[in-house]
Scaffold this active site. Sequence first.
Site, PDB file in Angstrom:
ATOM      1  N   CYS A  38      47.197 -10.460 -33.133  1.00 18.05           N
ATOM      2  CA  CYS A  38      46.518 -10.093 -31.887  1.00 18.05           C
ATOM      3  C   CYS A  38      47.244  -8.925 -31.222  1.00 18.05           C
ATOM      4  O   CYS A  38      47.239  -7.817 -31.738  1.00 18.05           O
ATOM      5  CB  CYS A  38      46.371 -11.316 -30.983  1.00 18.05           C
ATOM      6  SG  CYS A  38      45.244 -11.018 -29.593  1.00 18.05           S
ATOM      7  N   HIS A  83      43.768 -15.304 -34.338  1.00 12.64           N
ATOM      8  CA  HIS A  83      44.960 -16.140 -34.147  1.00 12.64           C
ATOM      9  C   HIS A  83      45.060 -17.229 -35.210  1.00 12.64           C
ATOM     10  O   HIS A  83      44.660 -18.368 -34.961  1.00 12.64           O
ATOM     11  CB  HIS A  83      44.928 -16.797 -32.759  1.00 12.64           C
ATOM     12  CG  HIS A  83      45.123 -15.847 -31.639  1.00 12.64           C
ATOM     13  ND1 HIS A  83      46.332 -15.679 -31.002  1.00 12.64           N
ATOM     14  CD2 HIS A  83      44.267 -14.991 -31.046  1.00 12.64           C
ATOM     15  CE1 HIS A  83      46.215 -14.769 -30.055  1.00 12.64           C
ATOM     16  NE2 HIS A  83      44.970 -14.341 -30.065  1.00 12.64           N
ATOM     17  N   GLU A 131      47.614 -18.791 -36.037  1.00  9.97           N
ATOM     18  CA  GLU A 131      48.526 -19.853 -35.556  1.00  9.97           C
ATOM     19  C   GLU A 131      47.757 -20.918 -34.769  1.00  9.97           C
ATOM     20  O   GLU A 131      48.190 -22.063 -34.701  1.00  9.97           O
ATOM     21  CB  GLU A 131      49.670 -19.249 -34.718  1.00  9.97           C
ATOM     22  CG  GLU A 131      49.383 -19.007 -33.243  1.00  9.97           C
ATOM     23  CD  GLU A 131      48.441 -17.828 -32.982  1.00  9.97           C
ATOM     24  OE1 GLU A 131      48.030 -17.132 -33.931  1.00  9.97           O
ATOM     25  OE2 GLU A 131      48.115 -17.607 -31.790  1.00  9.97           O
TER      26      GLU A 131
END
Length: 236
Positions: free
Chosen positions: A106, A209, A211
Amino acid sequence: MRPVIGVTAAFHEEEERAFLSRHYSDGIYRAGGLPVILPPLSPEAAATVISPIDGLLLSDGGDIDPFYFGEEPLPQTETVSPHRDAFELALSQEALARLVPVLGICRGMQVLNVAAGGTIYQDLAAGARNSLKHRQEAPRWHGTHYIDILAGSHLAAIFRTTRLSVNSFHHQAIRKVTPGFKATAWAPDGITEGIEATAHPFAIGVQFHPEGMWKKNPLFLALFETLVTACRAQRK
Ligand code: MN
């Protein structure tokens, strides 16, 4: 031995406090790496910080100061962290120059691009025509728009597909991809969602994202696993 992956921290300027979401540290550890949090030191410290780590992960966060890509701030520009910007840009340049594997997520992808001389949109609504909703209100683990991935690219190999549903939490995006990198993934509105370096063993950025998704969808752990694999290869 696990490769040591330095993960840049978010930084609260008023409270002088560095912090990181556990999604990153758990993801790197699960992928076989040893995560360490990198607080924003002075840009002069970047060379010292990069030498003992095997890989770098530039994490997500607030806006990059438009000063760094030669613009004055638009009203839509949000919180910037001068300490974080200066440190991460210097760190990115070190990673690129020394061929240290680096993954930008990001904001991290935008930092990588700006560090190498590229530009970003300060605000999609203000700068890019007909852009989709890139600030989803759905949960973080849920993909809301798809991306098309360039066949034959690193990202296509990592995800073993050329079309992927991803999450989206950004109001800025890459405008001009810097020389030395190429775009390898795009949202349906043409916004760049992935970049990779052309003359570096592993310098990749993604606008989404992973994660926030890997705990629900293990496919997204592949990005961290590939980073760890690149670090092992580089170390030999
Ligand atoms: Mn998006």
